[in-house]
Design an enzyme around this catalytic site. Structure first.
Site, PDB file in Angstrom:
ATOM      1  N   ARG A  48       7.881   7.162  -3.333  1.00  0.00           N
ATOM      2  CA  ARG A  48       8.390   6.980  -2.022  1.00  0.00           C
ATOM      3  C   ARG A  48       9.662   7.147  -2.166  1.00  0.00           C
ATOM      4  O   ARG A  48      10.493   6.399  -2.818  1.00  0.00           O
ATOM      5  CB  ARG A  48       7.777   5.657  -1.116  1.00  0.00           C
ATOM      6  CG  ARG A  48       6.534   5.790  -1.087  1.00  0.00           C
ATOM      7  CD  ARG A  48       6.073   4.459  -0.525  1.00  0.00           C
ATOM      8  NE  ARG A  48       4.533   4.189  -0.394  1.00  0.00           N
ATOM      9  CZ  ARG A  48       3.973   3.241  -0.073  1.00  0.00           C
ATOM     10  NH1 ARG A  48       4.437   2.270   0.405  1.00  0.00           N
ATOM     11  NH2 ARG A  48       2.644   3.289   0.257  1.00  0.00           N
ATOM     12  N   ARG A 102      10.800  -2.963  -4.533  1.00  0.00           N
ATOM     13  CA  ARG A 102      10.901  -1.480  -3.626  1.00  0.00           C
ATOM     14  C   ARG A 102      11.386  -0.424  -4.619  1.00  0.00           C
ATOM     15  O   ARG A 102      12.801  -0.306  -4.806  1.00  0.00           O
ATOM     16  CB  ARG A 102      11.924  -1.860  -2.543  1.00  0.00           C
ATOM     17  CG  ARG A 102      11.731  -0.720  -1.297  1.00  0.00           C
ATOM     18  CD  ARG A 102      12.412  -1.014  -0.214  1.00  0.00           C
ATOM     19  NE  ARG A 102      12.454  -2.490   0.367  1.00  0.00           N
ATOM     20  CZ  ARG A 102      11.429  -2.521   1.348  1.00  0.00           C
ATOM     21  NH1 ARG A 102      10.622  -1.596   1.562  1.00  0.00           N
ATOM     22  NH2 ARG A 102      11.001  -3.719   1.788  1.00  0.00           N
ATOM     23  N   GLU A 115       4.796  -9.286   0.614  1.00  0.00           N
ATOM     24  CA  GLU A 115       3.417  -8.295   0.822  1.00  0.00           C
ATOM     25  C   GLU A 115       3.119  -7.872  -0.714  1.00  0.00           C
ATOM     26  O   GLU A 115       3.962  -7.121  -1.344  1.00  0.00           O
ATOM     27  CB  GLU A 115       3.784  -7.314   1.792  1.00  0.00           C
ATOM     28  CG  GLU A 115       2.388  -6.346   1.711  1.00  0.00           C
ATOM     29  CD  GLU A 115       2.773  -5.061   2.119  1.00  0.00           C
ATOM     30  OE1 GLU A 115       2.089  -4.069   2.119  1.00  0.00           O
ATOM     31  OE2 GLU A 115       3.738  -4.763   3.058  1.00  0.00           O
ATOM     32  N   SER A 170      -1.676  -4.375   1.645  1.00  0.00           N
ATOM     33  CA  SER A 170      -1.945  -3.976   2.981  1.00  0.00           C
ATOM     34  C   SER A 170      -3.363  -3.232   3.408  1.00  0.00           C
ATOM     35  O   SER A 170      -3.517  -2.442   2.685  1.00  0.00           O
ATOM     36  CB  SER A 170      -0.790  -3.114   3.628  1.00  0.00           C
ATOM     37  OG  SER A 170      -0.796  -3.068   4.984  1.00  0.00           O
ATOM     38  N   ARG A 186       4.451  -5.083  -7.661  1.00  0.00           N
ATOM     39  CA  ARG A 186       4.444  -6.655  -6.922  1.00  0.00           C
ATOM     40  C   ARG A 186       3.685  -7.670  -7.553  1.00  0.00           C
ATOM     41  O   ARG A 186       4.079  -8.818  -7.505  1.00  0.00           O
ATOM     42  CB  ARG A 186       4.251  -6.257  -5.616  1.00  0.00           C
ATOM     43  CG  ARG A 186       5.323  -5.382  -4.877  1.00  0.00           C
ATOM     44  CD  ARG A 186       5.348  -5.215  -3.395  1.00  0.00           C
ATOM     45  NE  ARG A 186       6.531  -4.696  -2.686  1.00  0.00           N
ATOM     46  CZ  ARG A 186       6.963  -4.758  -1.573  1.00  0.00           C
ATOM     47  NH1 ARG A 186       6.204  -5.580  -0.856  1.00  0.00           N
ATOM     48  NH2 ARG A 186       8.016  -4.058  -1.213  1.00  0.00           N
TER      49      ARG A 186
END
Length: 434
Positions: free
Chosen positions: A260, A275, A347, A350, A398
């Site tokens: 990403r 991130r 998070e 999801s 994560r």
């Protein structure tokens, strides 16, 4: 994608659904353009029928030796008229499609109102947050002190938002991914799948990543895309298919690298590996009948929760509000792990039900078992759109962070959760020696 027939039937309801997303009404505009398109198509069909009649009349005149010049002149004008109508109909269809493609999914009725993540609803918590007798450190402080997390080396190679893991931390990341796959395949019946990391425009569009999220993904020089998540190839694997009802539900999982660009995230989570441009994720995808998708959503989320519980990581389940629910989702649960170093919930998964939103974009359908009175021209039940669901099962990097921060010792060592020790060759603690 949205059902234009349903929009025409109840434009007010469509605009009300957009209002929940904070968007202006567009139903009137779409219905008007669609009426223009339908009128152009009707005119086109009439002109095409007239052309066939003229062709017969010209043929008859020539066979009789009669003058057909006037008829041929009318045919030439008619061809020009048909070309104009085809162009107009195509332009109107493209305009309608472009507007529909840019509109988010309609939210499920039980999605709470709200503007952003601050309005999300906490549904449950699991586990006890550790109470350390010392000030807990963040993952990058622990990793760098162990000599096993190297950001400068990664930056020299690739720039910011990359990391090189070494030794026992690299193995721990691999262990987490394998543990997740084994849990989902062994306990929840997901089929392990190896997927391409490069996909085409159709796969990205079908899974609602284009056109809206083009800037958040990496495109290659030959016009393919590095996958932003394993959801894309797993879900798009049924693109254009008509599945049998007996094949549903399909439950697929993959452990893959994801990419990403993190456009728009400047200044957010700059330190550490929360991130990243490149990361590993275990993805879950389900393809179901419409009536089964709500229960499947709960089942999928429970599968992700089970991994966290086996690892002993405190977490909470959040129901995202209207303003925080993603573009393609009708309803989303986030799982947030407790990070002692940050003193915050973050998070790690999801899980979303997109209902038939993605299926319409990629024309993925199934044929229900035949019911009397519901048949197509072939005598079979007409195909219906499937529902698609996707979820992180989990984001490996994560969860690695959560494992490190929740299992840190005062001297900086990391205790390895018991569930991962078989994947670590029996190792119980990560020390500076590796």
């Amino acid at each position: 994608m949205h059902d234009l027939k349903a929009l025409r039937a109840d434009p007010a309801a469509f605009d009300a659904a957009l209002k929940r997303r904070g968007l202006p009404p567009v139903a009137g505009q779409l219905v008007a353009r669609d009426e223009e398109r339908r009128a152009a198509m009707a005119g086109l069909q009439e002109a095409q029928a007239e052309r066939k009649t003229l062709a017969r009349e010209i043929g008859q005149a020539k066979r009789k030796g009669e003058d057909s010049a006037e008829l041929e002149a009318r045919a030439v004008a008619l061809r020009e008229r048909i070309a104009q109508l085809e162009e107009a109909a195509a332009a109107l269809q493209s305009e309608v499609d472009d507007v529909l493609a840019g509109l988010p999914n309609q939210l499920a009725p039980d999605v709470p109102e709200g503007a952003d993540e601050n309005d999300n609803l906490e549904l449950s918590q699991w586990g006890e947050r550790p109470d350390f007798p010392f000030e807990p450190r963040q993952h990058f402080e622990l990793g760098e002190a162990l000599g096993l997390m190297d950001f400068p080396a990664a930056a020299r190679l690739s720039g910011s938002r990359f990391v090189m893991l070494r030794g026992a931390l690299a193995r721990l990341e691999r262990a987490l991914g394998q543990f997740m796959l084994d849990t989902h395949t062994g306990e929840f019946g997901y089929q392990e799948t190896t997927v391409p990391l490069l996909v085409n425009d159709a796969a990205m569009y079908g899974t609602d990543k284009l056109p809206k999220f083009a800037e958040e993904s990496f495109r290659t020089t030959d016009d393919r895309w590095l996958i932003p998540t394993g959801e894309v190839p797993l879900t798009a694997s049924v693109m254009g298919e008509i599945l049998s009802e007996a094949a549903l539900p399909m439950r697929l999982t993959t452990l893959s690298q994801c990419f990403r660009s993190e456009a728009g995230s400047a200044g957010r989570d700059v330190r550490g590996m929360l991130r990243q441009h490149q990361f590993t994720k275990c993805e879950l995808v389900s393809i179901t009948r419409p009536e089964d998708s709500e229960a499947e959503h709960e089942r999928m989320t429970r599968a992700a929760e089970t991994v966290l519980e086996k690892l002993g990581i405190p977490y909470r389940r959040m129901l995202l509000c209207a303003g925080d629910t993603g573009f393609g989702a009708a309803k989303t649960y986030d799982l947030e792990a407790w990070l002692p170093g940050q003193k915050a919930w973050r998070e790690v998964s999801s899980c979303s039900n997109t209902r038939d939103f993605q299926a319409r974009r990629m024309n993925a359908r199934y044929r229900p078992a035949k019911v009397e009175g519901e048949s197509d021209k072939a005598g079979k039940v007409a195909p219906a759109f499937v529902h698609t669901l996707n979820g992180s099962g989990l984001a490996v990097g994560r969860v690695l962070i959560a494992v490190m921060e929740n299992n840190q010792q005062e001297n900086g060592d990391i205790t390895i959760p018991e569930a991962l020790r078989p994947y670590m060759g029996g190792q119980e603690v990560i020390t500076k020696a590796g």
